[in-house]
Design a protein around this motif. Structure first.
Motif, PDB file in Angstrom:
ATOM      1  N   ARG A 205       2.795   5.890  -3.392  1.00 28.62           N
ATOM      2  CA  ARG A 205       3.883   6.756  -3.869  1.00 28.62           C
ATOM      3  C   ARG A 205       4.114   6.622  -5.363  1.00 28.62           C
ATOM      4  NH1 ARG A 205       4.364   5.784   1.340  1.00 28.62           N
ATOM      5  NH2 ARG A 205       5.555   7.167   2.716  1.00 28.62           N
ATOM      6  N   GLY A 206       3.205   5.927  -6.037  1.00 33.63           N
ATOM      7  CA  GLY A 206       3.267   5.846  -7.483  1.00 33.63           C
ATOM      8  C   GLY A 206       4.085   4.701  -8.042  1.00 33.63           C
ATOM      9  N   ALA A 207       4.584   3.810  -7.182  1.00 33.20           N
ATOM     10  CA  ALA A 207       5.380   2.685  -7.667  1.00 33.20           C
ATOM     11  C   ALA A 207       4.471   1.595  -8.239  1.00 33.20           C
ATOM     12  CB  ALA A 207       6.225   2.116  -6.538  1.00 33.20           C
ATOM     13  N   ARG A 208       5.029   0.821  -9.150  1.00 30.02           N
ATOM     14  CA  ARG A 208       4.362  -0.394  -9.608  1.00 30.02           C
ATOM     15  C   ARG A 208       4.757  -1.517  -8.654  1.00 30.02           C
ATOM     16  NH1 ARG A 208       6.208  -0.885 -15.728  1.00 30.02           N
ATOM     17  NH2 ARG A 208       8.045   0.191 -14.895  1.00 30.02           N
TER      18      ARG A 208
ATOM     19  N   ARG B 187       2.268 -16.744  -0.528  1.00 29.47           N
ATOM     20  CA  ARG B 187       2.022 -18.176  -0.655  1.00 29.47           C
ATOM     21  C   ARG B 187       0.547 -18.447  -0.942  1.00 29.47           C
ATOM     22  NH1 ARG B 187       3.411 -21.758   4.496  1.00 29.47           N
ATOM     23  NH2 ARG B 187       1.766 -20.406   5.297  1.00 29.47           N
ATOM     24  N   ASP B 188      -0.339 -17.625  -0.356  1.00 30.84           N
ATOM     25  CA  ASP B 188      -1.782 -17.746  -0.577  1.00 30.84           C
ATOM     26  C   ASP B 188      -2.197 -16.724  -1.627  1.00 30.84           C
ATOM     27  OD1 ASP B 188      -4.503 -17.944  -0.554  1.00 30.84           O
ATOM     28  OD2 ASP B 188      -4.773 -17.280   1.519  1.00 30.84           O
ATOM     29  N   PRO B 189      -2.478 -17.151  -2.849  1.00 34.88           N
ATOM     30  CA  PRO B 189      -2.797 -16.188  -3.905  1.00 34.88           C
ATOM     31  C   PRO B 189      -4.049 -15.370  -3.622  1.00 34.88           C
ATOM     32  CG  PRO B 189      -3.275 -18.432  -4.620  1.00 34.88           C
ATOM     33  CD  PRO B 189      -2.539 -18.543  -3.322  1.00 34.88           C
ATOM     34  N   ALA B 190      -4.953 -15.898  -2.783  1.00 32.88           N
ATOM     35  CA  ALA B 190      -6.164 -15.148  -2.464  1.00 32.88           C
ATOM     36  C   ALA B 190      -5.835 -13.855  -1.726  1.00 32.88           C
ATOM     37  CB  ALA B 190      -7.106 -16.003  -1.619  1.00 32.88           C
ATOM     38  N   GLY B 191      -4.729 -13.866  -0.989  1.00 31.56           N
ATOM     39  CA  GLY B 191      -4.371 -12.690  -0.204  1.00 31.56           C
ATOM     40  C   GLY B 191      -3.951 -11.506  -1.041  1.00 31.56           C
ATOM     41  N   VAL B 192      -3.454 -11.743  -2.239  1.00 27.61           N
ATOM     42  CA  VAL B 192      -2.966 -10.655  -3.090  1.00 27.61           C
ATOM     43  C   VAL B 192      -3.779 -10.527  -4.369  1.00 27.61           C
ATOM     44  CG1 VAL B 192      -0.621 -10.737  -2.197  1.00 27.61           C
ATOM     45  CG2 VAL B 192      -1.243 -12.200  -4.120  1.00 27.61           C
ATOM     46  N   GLY B 193      -4.884 -11.242  -4.450  1.00 30.54           N
ATOM     47  CA  GLY B 193      -5.662 -11.274  -5.682  1.00 30.54           C
ATOM     48  C   GLY B 193      -6.239  -9.949  -6.101  1.00 30.54           C
ATOM     49  N   SER B 194      -6.380  -9.000  -5.164  1.00 28.25           N
ATOM     50  CA  SER B 194      -6.933  -7.696  -5.514  1.00 28.25           C
ATOM     51  C   SER B 194      -5.878  -6.745  -6.064  1.00 28.25           C
ATOM     52  CB  SER B 194      -7.592  -7.068  -4.276  1.00 28.25           C
ATOM     53  OG  SER B 194      -6.633  -6.864  -3.255  1.00 28.25           O
ATOM     54  N   ARG B 195      -4.620  -7.132  -5.994  1.00 30.51           N
ATOM     55  CA  ARG B 195      -3.544  -6.281  -6.498  1.00 30.51           C
ATOM     56  C   ARG B 195      -3.494  -6.342  -8.021  1.00 30.51           C
ATOM     57  NH1 ARG B 195      -1.766  -3.110  -2.223  1.00 30.51           N
ATOM     58  NH2 ARG B 195      -1.915  -4.372  -0.330  1.00 30.51           N
ATOM     59  N   THR B 196      -3.063  -5.258  -8.627  1.00 34.43           N
ATOM     60  CA  THR B 196      -2.975  -5.215 -10.087  1.00 34.43           C
ATOM     61  C   THR B 196      -2.004  -6.275 -10.598  1.00 34.43           C
ATOM     62  OG1 THR B 196      -3.437  -2.848 -10.057  1.00 34.43           O
ATOM     63  CG2 THR B 196      -2.462  -3.752 -12.070  1.00 34.43           C
ATOM     64  N   HIS B 197      -0.838  -6.374  -9.967  1.00 34.09           N
ATOM     65  CA  HIS B 197       0.160  -7.367 -10.350  1.00 34.09           C
ATOM     66  C   HIS B 197       0.373  -8.296  -9.160  1.00 34.09           C
ATOM     67  CE1 HIS B 197       0.871  -4.615 -13.638  1.00 34.09           C
ATOM     68  NE2 HIS B 197       1.286  -3.674 -12.806  1.00 34.09           N
ATOM     69  N   HIS B 198       0.111  -9.574  -9.343  1.00 31.66           N
ATOM     70  CA  HIS B 198       0.253 -10.496  -8.222  1.00 31.66           C
ATOM     71  C   HIS B 198       0.581 -11.896  -8.719  1.00 31.66           C
ATOM     72  CE1 HIS B 198      -4.038 -10.841  -9.374  1.00 31.66           C
ATOM     73  NE2 HIS B 198      -3.904 -12.100  -9.037  1.00 31.66           N
ATOM     74  N   LEU B 199       1.142 -12.685  -7.814  1.00 37.66           N
ATOM     75  CA  LEU B 199       1.542 -14.049  -8.155  1.00 37.66           C
ATOM     76  C   LEU B 199       1.632 -14.866  -6.874  1.00 37.66           C
ATOM     77  CD1 LEU B 199       2.716 -15.818 -10.595  1.00 37.66           C
ATOM     78  CD2 LEU B 199       4.956 -15.287  -9.616  1.00 37.66           C
TER      79      LEU B 199
ATOM     80  N   ASP C 132       0.830  -1.207   0.000  1.00 41.10           N
ATOM     81  CA  ASP C 132       0.000   0.000   0.000  1.00 41.10           C
ATOM     82  C   ASP C 132       0.867   1.260   0.000  1.00 41.10           C
ATOM     83  OD1 ASP C 132      -2.331  -1.493   0.030  1.00 41.10           O
ATOM     84  OD2 ASP C 132      -2.574  -1.371   2.212  1.00 41.10           O
ATOM     85  N   ALA C 133       1.926   1.235   0.823  1.00 40.86           N
ATOM     86  CA  ALA C 133       2.786   2.416   0.943  1.00 40.86           C
ATOM     87  C   ALA C 133       3.464   2.732  -0.379  1.00 40.86           C
ATOM     88  CB  ALA C 133       3.818   2.200   2.042  1.00 40.86           C
ATOM     89  N   TYR C 134       3.973   1.709  -1.051  1.00 38.18           N
ATOM     90  CA  TYR C 134       4.655   1.969  -2.318  1.00 38.18           C
ATOM     91  C   TYR C 134       3.682   2.335  -3.427  1.00 38.18           C
ATOM     92  CZ  TYR C 134       9.355   1.003  -0.772  1.00 38.18           C
ATOM     93  OH  TYR C 134      10.572   1.099  -0.140  1.00 38.18           O
ATOM     94  N   GLN C 135       2.515   1.702  -3.443  1.00 34.93           N
ATOM     95  CA  GLN C 135       1.528   2.073  -4.451  1.00 34.93           C
ATOM     96  C   GLN C 135       1.085   3.521  -4.274  1.00 34.93           C
ATOM     97  OE1 GLN C 135      -1.472  -1.072  -4.160  1.00 34.93           O
ATOM     98  NE2 GLN C 135      -0.734  -1.924  -6.094  1.00 34.93           N
TER      99      GLN C 135
END
Length: 260
Positions: free
Chosen positions: A29-32, A38-50, A24-27
C-alpha cells in the motif's frame, strides 16, 4: 486513520507469520515499513529492519531512536511479536505462566513505555496490539494464554483512553486460529493441549495474509477492536448472546481435553 495517513509503520515480530504478512500488506500500500524481529535473519530482506527483542528496553530504545532519526516519527506501531502457550492448571507450571507474561505482556509494555512519549509529542498516530480471540473467549486448558491475552485487551483499551486527547488511537486485534508458524516454539508441559492447538492451527483455512488484510482494513476504519475472521466473531457473539450455550461448549471441550 486512513490509508493516506499510514506512511511510517513499525512492526514487531515481522520475520514470519502475521508480522511478515502485515509488513507485506503495508508495503503493498506504499507505506514505509520498519520490520523488527528477535531473529535479524528473518527480516534481513526488508529495506528497513532491526533486531528487536521486545523484552529488552535497550532494543526498544534503539528502535525509537531509529524512527526519529530516519523518519522523524512513526504513524503506526504494531505490537505483533509474541509466543503461544498454555496448559491445564494442574499441568502447566508457574514458570510457563511467567514466560508468557514476560513476552506477551511485559514486552508490549516495554514498547509502549518507550513510544508513548513520541506519540504524545506528535499528537498523531495509532498503536495496534495483537491479542487473540483468547482475550475474549476462554477455553479450558489455556489459562495462561487466556489471561495474558485478556490483559493485552485491557491494556489496549487503557492506552486508547489515555492517548485520545493527543489524537492517538489504539486498536486491539483478536483473531481465531490461522495458519502460522507460532506453534513451532511451543514447549509446554501440557503436550495434549499443544497437540490440540497445533491441529487447530494446521486445520484452519485462514492464512496470515487473510488476517493481515482484515487488520489493515480495520485500522483504516479506526476500529478499536478488530475481530478479523468469522470464527472469532461467532465465538464472541455466542458468549454475549447465550452464556449457557457458551459455557456448555467450553466445558465439553475441557472435558475432552481431560480425557486425552
Amino acid at each position: 486513520m486512513t490509508s493516506t495517513d499510514t506512511k511510517r509503520v513499525l512492526i514487531t515480530g515481522a520475520g514470519s507469520g502475521l508480522g511478515a504478512a502485515l509488513a507485506d500488506a503495508y508495503q503493498s500500500r506504499g507505506a514505509r515499513v520498519f520490520a523488527t524481529d528477535r531473529d535479524p535473519a528473518g527480516v534481513g530482506s526488508r529495506t528497513h529492519h532491526l533486531a528487536l527483542d521486545i523484552t529488552s528496553p535497550d532494543d526498544w530504545s534503539a528502535a525509537r531512536d531509529w524512527v526519529e532519526r530516519n523518519w522523524g516519527g512513526v504513524d503506526l506501531l504494531v505490537n505483533n511479536a509474541g509466543i503461544a502457550g498454555g496448559g491445564r492448571l494442574d499441568v502447566a507450571g508457574v514458570d510457563e505462566w511467567r514466560t508468557l507474561f514476560e513476552i506477551n505482556l511485559f514486552g508490549m509494555v516495554a514498547g509502549l513505555t518507550e513510544f508513548v512519549p513520541l506519540f504524545k509529542r506528535q499528537q498523531s498516530g495509532r498503536i495496534v496490539n495483537v491479542a487473540s480471540l483468547a482475550g475474549f473467549v476462554h477455553p479450558g486448558g489455556m489459562g495462561a494464554y487466556n489471561a495474558v491475552k485478556a490483559a493485552v485487551v485491557a491494556l489496549s483499551e487503557t492506552t486508547g483512553h489515555e492517548l485520545a486527547e493527543y489524537g492517538v488511537g489504539c486498536s486491539v486485534v483478536a483473531p481465531s486460529y490461522f495458519q502460522t508458524n507460532l506453534m513451532n516454539d511451543v514447549a509446554g508441559a501440557d503436550s495434549a493441549l499443544t497437540e490440540v492447538m497445533r491441529s487447530l492451527v494446521e486445520g484452519s483455512r485462514l492464512t496470515a495474509a487473510d488476517i493481515a488484510a482484515a487488520v489493515v482494513e480495520g485500522v483504516e476504519r479506526g476500529e478499536e477492536i478488530i475481530v478479523p475472521d468469522d470464527a472469532a466473531r461467532a465465538a464472541i457473539a455466542l458468549k454475549a448472546d447465550d452464556r449457557a450455550g457458551y459455557n456448555a461448549v467450553m466445558r465439553r471441550q475441557a472435558a475432552k481435553l481431560n480425557r486425552q
